[in-house]
Enzyme design. Structure first.
Site, PDB file in Angstrom:
ATOM      1  N   TYR A 113      55.753   3.131  -1.832  1.00 30.69           N
ATOM      2  CA  TYR A 113      54.613   4.043  -1.955  1.00 30.69           C
ATOM      3  C   TYR A 113      54.726   5.247  -1.021  1.00 30.69           C
ATOM      4  CZ  TYR A 113      52.144   0.706  -4.915  1.00 30.69           C
ATOM      5  OH  TYR A 113      51.784  -0.119  -5.946  1.00 30.69           O
ATOM      6  N   LYS A 142      61.933  -9.712  -2.513  1.00 31.71           N
ATOM      7  CA  LYS A 142      63.003  -9.787  -3.515  1.00 31.71           C
ATOM      8  C   LYS A 142      64.322  -9.572  -2.767  1.00 31.71           C
ATOM      9  CE  LYS A 142      64.319  -9.958  -7.918  1.00 31.71           C
ATOM     10  NZ  LYS A 142      64.038 -11.018  -8.891  1.00 31.71           N
ATOM     11  N   ASP A 195      59.112 -12.671  -8.346  1.00 31.80           N
ATOM     12  CA  ASP A 195      58.965 -13.082  -9.755  1.00 31.80           C
ATOM     13  C   ASP A 195      58.583 -14.560  -9.845  1.00 31.80           C
ATOM     14  OD1 ASP A 195      61.490 -13.138  -8.629  1.00 31.80           O
ATOM     15  OD2 ASP A 195      62.584 -13.004 -10.508  1.00 31.80           O
ATOM     16  N   ASP A 230      50.364  -5.140  -4.252  1.00 25.76           N
ATOM     17  CA  ASP A 230      49.488  -4.468  -5.213  1.00 25.76           C
ATOM     18  C   ASP A 230      49.440  -5.266  -6.518  1.00 25.76           C
ATOM     19  OD1 ASP A 230      47.887  -2.567  -6.337  1.00 25.76           O
ATOM     20  OD2 ASP A 230      49.389  -0.981  -6.425  1.00 25.76           O
TER      21      ASP A 230
END
Ligand code: NAI
Length: 330
Positions: free
Chosen positions: A123, A170, A203, A227
């Site tokens: 972001y 991740k 995930d 988010d």
């Protein structure tokens, strides 16, 4: 008396912030409001979505209650939220989610909190168009920001009597950026022997949260994952209408719901004000008006328990009527 910056924002912001303000006032908490404008409607009126004086007002008062602000997709001005969070260094995005008796949801006894890093990750707004067919975004992960968000998650867990913190990442693919976040999380976790710690790949965490949410307590995540997880987790307890939040820094805090400006229902008295009302309850507690904050949470729970619900939750009350119900229980 405390002065709070009040930003109605766009779309349903006017309805849900008016509701939250009315509920706060019904508690008798001694608050003066300083109204400021920001968002897409402010951009149309003044040529820019947020003015320095909005930031200065929040910095001066230390606290704001904010409605959602719309951001154009794929073009136009940068997000007002990102601007506020970065300029005031509101590094924590705290999103507690709980189910309520009377609200139909997938998991009736759920209580979990998402702690989202709020200042960096994907972001940063650093993007470049290399060629017309090739665009790049820069993801930034730093030790400083990672350590302080994980520290916050553990301190929050201790304060709230939570048992476990899960770091979401991740790092199998983004070995340097998410790898750094994960290493920082492990190092901070080693200092807190009384709180369990584990980590989960984003995930797998999404699936697991839907199938097995009770195995989570506090989740700490870099910006984008936090988010996405917030909206996903809100669906487990009834949806975006019941998901409050706060952006917290060392010197200021901005309280706002997880949801956006919901242009599809704006101006129709269809918005569920619960997220904004519960965000205001978090604000009251932050200001030291703990009893008033608890009163608001109890009144919302009572309204639901008595079957008083807005349309998004399967009820037939409008935003105004539901707000009146909450005020009745206060
Ligand atoms: P959204 O959260 O505004 O709406 C998603 C869906 O949830 C819509 O169907 C909406 O009607 C429903 N919904 C949201 N809040 C609700 C409520 N309180 N009661 C009942 N239903 C509710 O997300 P969307 O449509 O992706 O974004 C709309 C605008 O909001 C965009 O411009 C986006 O940038 C902005 N946004 C602003 C945020 C903020 O200021 N904190 C956060 C998220 C989005």
């Amino acid at each position: 008396m405390k002065t709070v910056t009040l930003i109605y924002g766009d779309g349903i912001g006017k309805e849900v912030i008016a509701a939250a303000k009315a509920v706060v006032e019904a508690t008798g908490a001694d608050i003066a409001w300083e109204i400021q404008e920001a968002g897409a409607e402010a951009a149309e009126k003044y040529g820019q979505p947020i003015d320095d004086k909005v930031i200065e007002s929040i910095a001066k008062n230390g606290v704001a209650l904010k409605g959602p602000t719309a951001t154009p997709i794929g073009k136009g001005f940068r997000s007002v939220n990102v601007e506020i969070r970065k300029r005031l260094d509101l590094y924590v995005n705290l999103r507690p989610l709980r189910s309520f008796q009377g609200v139909d949801c997938l998991y009736p006894d759920l209580n979990l909190t998402i702690v989202r890093e709020n200042t960096e990750g994907l972001y940063t707004g650093i993007e470049q168009q290399v060629t017309p067919d090739h665009a790049e975004a820069t993801k930034i992960i730093t030790r400083g920001a990672s350590e302080r968000i994980v520290e916050y998650a553990f301190q929050y867990a201790q304060k709230m009597g939570k048992k476990k913190v899960t770091a979401i990442h991740k790092a199998n693919i983004m070995k340097l950026t998410d790898g750094l976040f994960l290493n920082c999380a492990k190092e901070v976790a080693a200092k807190y022997n009384d709180i369990q710690f584990n980590d989960k790949i984003i995930d797998a965490a999404c699936m697991d949260l839907v199938l097995n949410p009770a195995s989570y307590d506090v989740l700490v995540a870099p910006n984008l994952y936090g988010d996405i997880l917030s909206d996903l987790a809100s669906a487990l307890v009834g949806g975006l209408g019941v998901a409050p939040g706060a952006n917290i820094g060392k010197n200021a805090a901005v309280f706002e719901a997880v949801h956006g400006s919901a242009p599809d229902i704006a101006g129709k008295d269809l918005a569920n004000p619960t997220s904004a009302i519960l965000s205001a309850a978090m604000m009251l507690k932050h200001l030291g008006y703990s009893q008033a904050g608890e009163k608001v949470e109890a009144a919302v729970a009572q309204a639901f328990a008595h079957g008083e619900k807005t349309v998004d939750l399967g009820g037939n009350l409008g935003c105004k009527a539901f707000t009146e119900a909450v005020i009745k229980y206060i």
